[in-house]
Design a protein around this motif. Sequence first.
Motif, PDB file in Angstrom:
ATOM      1  N   TRP A 198       8.607  -9.144  -8.665  1.00  0.00           N
ATOM      2  CA  TRP A 198       7.955  -8.811  -7.387  1.00  0.00           C
ATOM      3  C   TRP A 198       7.513 -10.070  -6.646  1.00  0.00           C
ATOM      4  N   LEU A 199       7.342 -11.175  -7.390  1.00  0.00           N
ATOM      5  CA  LEU A 199       6.952 -12.438  -6.758  1.00  0.00           C
ATOM      6  C   LEU A 199       8.133 -13.140  -6.088  1.00  0.00           C
ATOM      7  N   LEU A 200       9.325 -12.598  -6.278  1.00  0.00           N
ATOM      8  CA  LEU A 200      10.515 -13.196  -5.665  1.00  0.00           C
ATOM      9  C   LEU A 200      10.500 -13.070  -4.141  1.00  0.00           C
TER      10      LEU A 200
ATOM     11  N   LEU B 153      18.059 -16.755  -6.320  1.00  0.00           N
ATOM     12  CA  LEU B 153      16.669 -16.575  -5.873  1.00  0.00           C
ATOM     13  C   LEU B 153      16.627 -16.092  -4.422  1.00  0.00           C
ATOM     14  N   ALA B 154      17.536 -16.608  -3.593  1.00  0.00           N
ATOM     15  CA  ALA B 154      17.581 -16.174  -2.188  1.00  0.00           C
ATOM     16  C   ALA B 154      18.052 -14.727  -2.087  1.00  0.00           C
ATOM     17  N   LYS B 155      19.097 -14.398  -2.841  1.00  0.00           N
ATOM     18  CA  LYS B 155      19.645 -13.031  -2.765  1.00  0.00           C
ATOM     19  C   LYS B 155      18.623 -11.999  -3.253  1.00  0.00           C
ATOM     20  N   TYR B 156      18.077 -12.231  -4.440  1.00  0.00           N
ATOM     21  CA  TYR B 156      17.123 -11.260  -4.990  1.00  0.00           C
ATOM     22  C   TYR B 156      15.784 -11.324  -4.255  1.00  0.00           C
TER      23      TYR B 156
ATOM     24  N   ILE C 267       2.164 -17.178  -4.961  1.00  0.00           N
ATOM     25  CA  ILE C 267       2.742 -16.780  -6.254  1.00  0.00           C
ATOM     26  C   ILE C 267       1.742 -17.020  -7.382  1.00  0.00           C
ATOM     27  N   PHE C 268       1.163 -18.237  -7.412  1.00  0.00           N
ATOM     28  CA  PHE C 268       0.250 -18.562  -8.521  1.00  0.00           C
ATOM     29  C   PHE C 268      -1.049 -17.784  -8.407  1.00  0.00           C
ATOM     30  N   ASN C 269      -1.512 -17.574  -7.195  1.00  0.00           N
ATOM     31  CA  ASN C 269      -2.703 -16.754  -6.953  1.00  0.00           C
ATOM     32  C   ASN C 269      -2.477 -15.329  -7.460  1.00  0.00           C
TER      33      ASN C 269
END
Length: 554
Positions: A210-212, A233-236, A81-83
């Motif tokens: 998109w990072l989700l 967060l899990a659903k999306y 994610i951070f990358n």
Amino acid sequence: MSSDLSSYPDLVQTLLKKRGITNAGDAEHFLYPDFERDVRDPFGILNMEKSVERILSAIDANERIAIYADYDCDGIPGATIFNDFLKKIKYENFEVYIPHRNIEGYGLNNKALDALAERGVTVVITIDCGIVDIEEADHARKLGLDLIITDHHLPQDVLPKAYAIINSKQAGDTYHDNMLCGAGVTWKLVCALLALRGEVWGVPKGWEKWLLDMAGLSTIADMVPLRNENRALAKYGLMVLRKSRRPGLLALLQKMDMNQANIVEDDIGFMIGPRINAASRMGEPMDAFRLLSAKTREEADEYAEKLMHLNDARKGLVASMVKEAHKHLEGRTLREIVVIGNPMWKPGLVGLVAMNLVEKYERTIFVWGRTESGDIKGSCRSDGTVHVVDMMTSVPEGVFIDVGGHEEAGGFSVSSDAIHTLEDELVKAYQLMRKEKENAERSVDMELTLSEVNWVNWKQIEKFAPFGMANPKPVFFFEKVKISEARFFGKEKTHLELSFENSPTKAILFFADDEKYKELKAGDAVDIIATIEVNTFRNNRELRLRIVEVVKKM
């Protein structure tokens, strides 16, 4: 039924009440996660503002930043994610560092910090680690490194003296959900950075969604409770995973012969997660990061193939370790806490062995191995009667060198001398702090008939997904159903499929090793406890039962 839930079908009312939800407002909130409502302002997390300001000043001054991530399926997606964020804003003066599980062990270490400082790093951002690394935080300060700890593990009484700590389990943090996973915390940090500078950097509004795929992957794989913000967060995250264009994910799914559009929680828990974790358990954790952050399909294919091989090797090793452990324990009088290990066992695999032993022996289990550098490290799993981190921190000083983890699972390191008396010390601590296990009987949500396994009811059950910690799959009881066929399938004929008279519904159980399953035959009347799931094998969609228990009626 509660009149407050009377607008819902009986099936939904029952499942809601089983989850402690008794009013319409809570039901609506639970059944229909909403991104805007449930995913709160990241600046509500303690020290978020201070961390963001330091990272922005580092970016403005082109300082070298290190992302220091844990080596599991929470830290590695968090690092990804951070990358991805830094690449998106075209910031190049950074590196990702993931310690080697078997050589360096968990968390920060001084040698790694020395190497980062020598390479010109001035800011270190941890992901999914650091909250117990007091000595290492002091070392970072001496080196002139500004350490920003982002973590979700339990803090101990003394916190590291870092530049800033983002961990909602620390005292003074009032964020509405303190159970986010490590990658979830990282995603919140990226959201905060984009909220302040996204427009300046030319990042389209909403790009962070998109990072989700990575935040959702870790939320499910790291087994945090799927309530509150985690549920959203899990659903999306699953929605994005099903559409993600990430080359590494696509390559891995193809190697596993999985249909991306049909990804569900079990695919993460049993297929994707273990392969990400195989990199650190059996080889180099950076290989999993390189897979998830790969920019081309060619690069991704190489690392996907590597992870597939490592996972196959991991399965074989764990199976032989479990077999050896069973053999050893059969000759022992088992106490309330069991400590078992072997200097030849890989510490990266002992957690998987502990999980297996907890199920079989119904006790809290500590399993250890020896690292390549000669240190004794291990993992423990609770049987539900004790908080393992609290227990480990309550034994006399000097027993453990290092401990960490959660209520149900932890990691530890111990000296060669202390390992011989470790079980004695843990049994003493356990007797002072044991608690009653929550109802150990298999909890059944309600009774159904086979004819009620239909798409109308599935649509209602599906509203309760995603399933996981604090929101298990609904479990149903089917009384006196008559078997028309019992067959074993798979390469080794280890999986069971049951067909029933007067019903198209089938029931399956993978790895049906128990002798009682081998005795089942056509004509037997049985009671079945099972969950309901959608089988999408060969792109055919059908409902089936996943067996939890079968009891033959006489």
